[in-house]
Enzyme design. Structure first.
Site, short mmCIF file in Angstrom:
data_model
loop_
_atom_site.label_atom_id
_atom_site.label_comp_id
_atom_site.label_asym_id
_atom_site.label_seq_id
_atom_site.Cartn_x
_atom_site.Cartn_y
_atom_site.Cartn_z
N ARG A 205 15.02 -51.65 -14.42
CA ARG A 205 13.92 -52.36 -15.07
C ARG A 205 13.89 -52.16 -16.59
O ARG A 205 13.09 -52.81 -17.28
CB ARG A 205 12.58 -51.91 -14.46
CG ARG A 205 12.43 -52.37 -13.03
CD ARG A 205 11.29 -51.68 -12.32
NE ARG A 205 9.97 -52.17 -12.69
CZ ARG A 205 9.38 -53.24 -12.15
NH1 ARG A 205 10.02 -53.97 -11.25
NH2 ARG A 205 8.17 -53.60 -12.52
N TYR B 186 3.68 -40.92 -18.76
CA TYR B 186 4.17 -41.66 -19.92
C TYR B 186 3.56 -40.95 -21.13
O TYR B 186 2.35 -40.88 -21.26
CB TYR B 186 3.72 -43.12 -19.87
CG TYR B 186 4.58 -43.98 -18.98
CD1 TYR B 186 5.96 -44.04 -19.18
CD2 TYR B 186 4.04 -44.73 -17.94
CE1 TYR B 186 6.76 -44.83 -18.37
CE2 TYR B 186 4.84 -45.52 -17.13
CZ TYR B 186 6.20 -45.56 -17.35
OH TYR B 186 7.00 -46.34 -16.54
N HIS C 68 15.55 -46.29 -13.88
CA HIS C 68 14.29 -47.04 -13.76
C HIS C 68 14.45 -48.26 -12.87
O HIS C 68 13.84 -49.31 -13.08
CB HIS C 68 13.77 -47.45 -15.14
CG HIS C 68 12.31 -47.25 -15.33
ND1 HIS C 68 11.77 -46.10 -15.87
CD2 HIS C 68 11.24 -48.04 -15.05
CE1 HIS C 68 10.45 -46.21 -15.91
NE2 HIS C 68 10.10 -47.37 -15.42
N THR D 155 8.57 -38.97 -17.94
CA THR D 155 9.51 -40.09 -17.98
C THR D 155 10.04 -40.25 -19.40
O THR D 155 9.27 -40.41 -20.34
CB THR D 155 8.83 -41.38 -17.52
OG1 THR D 155 8.52 -41.26 -16.12
CG2 THR D 155 9.74 -42.59 -17.71
N SER E 45 1.42 -42.79 -11.18
CA SER E 45 1.81 -43.20 -12.52
C SER E 45 0.66 -43.07 -13.50
O SER E 45 -0.51 -43.24 -13.15
CB SER E 45 2.29 -44.65 -12.49
OG SER E 45 2.51 -45.15 -13.79
N LYS F 182 12.39 -37.08 -15.90
CA LYS F 182 12.87 -38.28 -15.19
C LYS F 182 13.54 -39.24 -16.17
O LYS F 182 12.98 -39.59 -17.20
CB LYS F 182 11.69 -38.97 -14.51
CG LYS F 182 12.03 -40.27 -13.78
CD LYS F 182 10.78 -40.84 -13.13
CE LYS F 182 11.07 -42.11 -12.35
NZ LYS F 182 11.35 -43.26 -13.25
N ARG G 191 11.40 -58.02 -19.07
CA ARG G 191 11.59 -58.37 -17.66
C ARG G 191 11.36 -59.87 -17.52
O ARG G 191 10.25 -60.35 -17.30
CB ARG G 191 10.63 -57.55 -16.80
CG ARG G 191 10.94 -56.05 -16.94
CD ARG G 191 9.93 -55.17 -16.25
NE ARG G 191 10.16 -53.77 -16.61
CZ ARG G 191 9.37 -52.77 -16.26
NH1 ARG G 191 8.28 -53.02 -15.55
NH2 ARG G 191 9.65 -51.54 -16.63
#
Length: 378
Positions: free
Chosen positions: A281, A133, A278, A159, A110, A254, A168
């Site tokens: 999330r 990202y 995801h 992504t 990531s 993605k 969250r």
């Protein structure tokens, strides 16, 4: 110790993981957004896919190897990117990369990992993917993908399903902040998990090292701001085209869930589409990737990856039967890592491989190439 005797299923690894990491870390790993309906739907929709067992097909020795994006893998499963993996277990990214090479599956690092592409360069072999990202600044973007390429990562994963930060709630209730700060409340949780505490004390509190490299180039950064969110942007179609023009390797998008997006992405010469919500999330009213998979398979000839909610070898067969070419798992590999350290991820691959072979035997399948033609959901 016979790991299959003590931990024969992912559920056993999950239970042990919860006992070994502090509550705020568990909530970070296990939680979704909203009322977690999307997370539940992912599992529900997988469970609804049934098959009629095959009989009288004689002895079989199922072959679970596959080829994807020009590379041979021992099983059609890879390790999905999880931000701040090093919070879940110190040194997580290196351990997972090494496990991926050992098991011959892909590992996705990531952008918001606790180790940089350069840190992993000696460990990824030909199995390294990098999840991007998208940086807003073009110069940062150029430098980042140059570093990724130089470090030996072969596949870039853009992504696209995080246009804004999600809420969250379980994570917030746990007291976790980004970046993590050990408040008295969290220290009390840490004290109850000595193995995690000792390992973290040796490694130091995790931080987003790659993001930190560019933090000085971000205007408006305050002491309480998360540089990762200030660096990134919500990409558009032009952004995808820029990446295609500037990344000389496999490019995966993605976060695809709409068939209407497939033709345009195909025209942009992306190499594969990754169906994902995801893992629940980001948005609590999203369909499960497995339920939109047949529509998207009918809309494109591109290779398809799918994630979100997958736990077993049988789940892998469900995805392949509906048109996927590959499955990625994030939480499961981190449950395994938190449960057993470096032994966990390789053990999970073995669990998946054995379960995949057992269910292929029940369905009369000799190899994975037969799945799309011979396996029909009931």
């Amino acid at each position: 110790m016979d790991l299959h005797a003590r931990y024969p299923a992912l559920s056993d690894l999950r239970t042990r993981a919860q006992k070994r990491i502090p509550k705020f870390v568990w909530e970070y790993l296990d939680s979704a957004t909203g009322q977690e309906r999307t997370k539940a739907r992912n599992r529900q929709k997988l469970d609804e896919i049934l098959f009629e067992p095959s009989i009288l097909h004689g002895e079989l020795s199922p072959d679970v190897t596959t080829s994807f994006l020009g590379q041979a893998y021992d099983i059609p499963v890879g390790i999905a990117p999880v931000g701040m993996s090093g919070l879940i277990w110190p040194g997580a990214e290196r351990t997972l990369a090494q496990a991926a090479v050992s098991a011959n599956i892909p590992y996705s690092l990531s952008t918001v990992a606790t180790q940089t592409p350069e840190d992993l360069a000696p460990h990824i072999g030909q199995n390294g993917w990098f999840q991007l990202y998208p940086p807003r600044d073009e110069e940062i973007r150029k430098d980042l993908i140059k570093r990724v390429k130089t470090a030996g990562f072969t596949t870039l994963v853009l992504t696209v399903d995080v246009p804004t930060a999600s809420r969250r709630e379980r994570q917030v209730r746990s007291g976790l902040t980004t970046p993590p700060k050990l408040t008295p409340r969290l220290l009390a949780q840490v004290a109850m998990r000595p193995a995690w505490a000792l390992a973290t004390a040796r490694a130091g509190m995790p931080r987003m090292k790659l993001i930190d490299d560019y933090a000085g180039q971000v205007s408006g950064l305050s002491s309480t701001a998360h540089a990762g969110y200030l660096l990134r942007t919500s990409p558009d179609w032009d952004y995808v085209q820029w990446l295609r023009d500037n990344w000389q390797g496999a490019l995966v998008v993605k976060g695809v869930l709409r068939r209407e997006d497939c033709a345009k992405l195909e025209a942009m010469r992306v190499d594969a589409l990754w169906l994902s919500n995801h893992a629940g999330r980001q948005f609590d009213a999203a369909p499960a990737p497995i339920e939109v998979l047949p529509k998207i398979r009918g809309a494109t000839a591109l290779p398809l990856i799918v994630d979100s909610g997958f736990e077993t070898g049988l789940d892998i067969l469900r995805a392949l039967a509906l048109g996927a070419n590959f499955v990625m798992m994030g939480r499961p590999f981190h449950y395994a890592l938190a449960a057993l350290g470096s032994e966990g991820p390789v053990h999970l691959v073995d669990i998946l491989k054995q379960d995949l072979k057992a269910n292929m035997g029940q369905l009369g399948l000799e190899n994975l190439k037969e799945v799309p033609n011979k396996l029909r959901p009931y």
